[in-house]
Design an enzyme around this catalytic site. Sequence first.
Site, PDB file in Angstrom:
ATOM      1  N   ILE A  62       0.885  -1.154   0.000  1.00  0.00           N
ATOM      2  CA  ILE A  62       0.000   0.000   0.000  1.00  0.00           C
ATOM      3  C   ILE A  62       0.925   1.206   0.000  1.00  0.00           C
ATOM      4  O   ILE A  62       1.807   1.327   0.849  1.00  0.00           O
ATOM      5  CB  ILE A  62      -0.957   0.000   1.209  1.00  0.00           C
ATOM      6  CG1 ILE A  62      -1.818   1.265   1.207  1.00  0.00           C
ATOM      7  CG2 ILE A  62      -0.224  -0.173   2.527  1.00  0.00           C
ATOM      8  CD1 ILE A  62      -2.910   1.262   2.288  1.00  0.00           C
ATOM      9  N   SER A  63       0.778   2.077  -0.977  1.00  0.00           N
ATOM     10  CA  SER A  63       1.734   3.152  -1.196  1.00  0.00           C
ATOM     11  C   SER A  63       1.739   4.177  -0.066  1.00  0.00           C
ATOM     12  O   SER A  63       0.764   4.319   0.686  1.00  0.00           O
ATOM     13  CB  SER A  63       1.431   3.872  -2.522  1.00  0.00           C
ATOM     14  OG  SER A  63       1.623   3.009  -3.611  1.00  0.00           O
ATOM     15  N   GLN A  64       2.842   4.877   0.033  1.00  0.00           N
ATOM     16  CA  GLN A  64       2.982   5.979   0.979  1.00  0.00           C
ATOM     17  C   GLN A  64       1.896   7.017   0.711  1.00  0.00           C
ATOM     18  O   GLN A  64       1.692   7.433  -0.432  1.00  0.00           O
ATOM     19  CB  GLN A  64       4.364   6.600   0.807  1.00  0.00           C
ATOM     20  CG  GLN A  64       4.665   7.778   1.691  1.00  0.00           C
ATOM     21  CD  GLN A  64       6.022   8.383   1.356  1.00  0.00           C
ATOM     22  OE1 GLN A  64       6.770   7.863   0.523  1.00  0.00           O
ATOM     23  NE2 GLN A  64       6.346   9.481   2.012  1.00  0.00           N
TER      24      GLN A  64
END
Length: 216
Positions: A62-64
């Site tokens: 899950i991206s920053q």
Amino acid sequence: MTERDGALERAELLLALRKRGIRDTMVLRAFEQVPRDIFVEPGFRDIAWTDQALPIDCGQTISQPAVVAMMTDALELKPSHTVLEVGTGSGYHAAILGHIAGQVVSVERFRTLAELAAGRLKELGLDNVEVFIADGMLGYPARAPFDRIVLNAAVSEVPEVLFEQLKPGGILVAPVGPAEATQTLTRYRKGEEGLEKRELGLVRFVPMRPGVASVL
């Protein structure tokens, strides 16, 4: 985590996004409304609101939040827009998009991720977001053309078929560069005289893979 602690961490994340230059009120409101903790694995929920990427199923991440915010901001979304998201992952970015755009079509090559994400989005009542198991390299021609397209995985170059599914005047945002190194987040606008390209900054994403996963 108490409700008060959660509210504080949410406020700290919004402050961090503002410090990174995110000013669009619709984008900031979406990040405030979407509970990131339901999109991360149980073991990471105590740090769900921190500005960092976290692992999820199928070897993905899950991206920053800051990167998701930068990508969303670059799309210049309006409530009338239909968006194609390539790479559903946890469903977090789809939820952010769904709070701003009128319709979101998200494609994912891993069945496990697609089903989990669809369940989370349903739980949040985001009926304007649909998740399909499909080859993201091919876009989603059945629902094309799109006002906006965003890629949540790195490509050495954007597949031409995705530009073909973008409306005139539309915007596509993608991390472009080598699979095992830093990429450049790039925005393309489909103008009358061709594609207008703008580099937004350095990022690091997992590479996009062709086809639909045979397992997982």
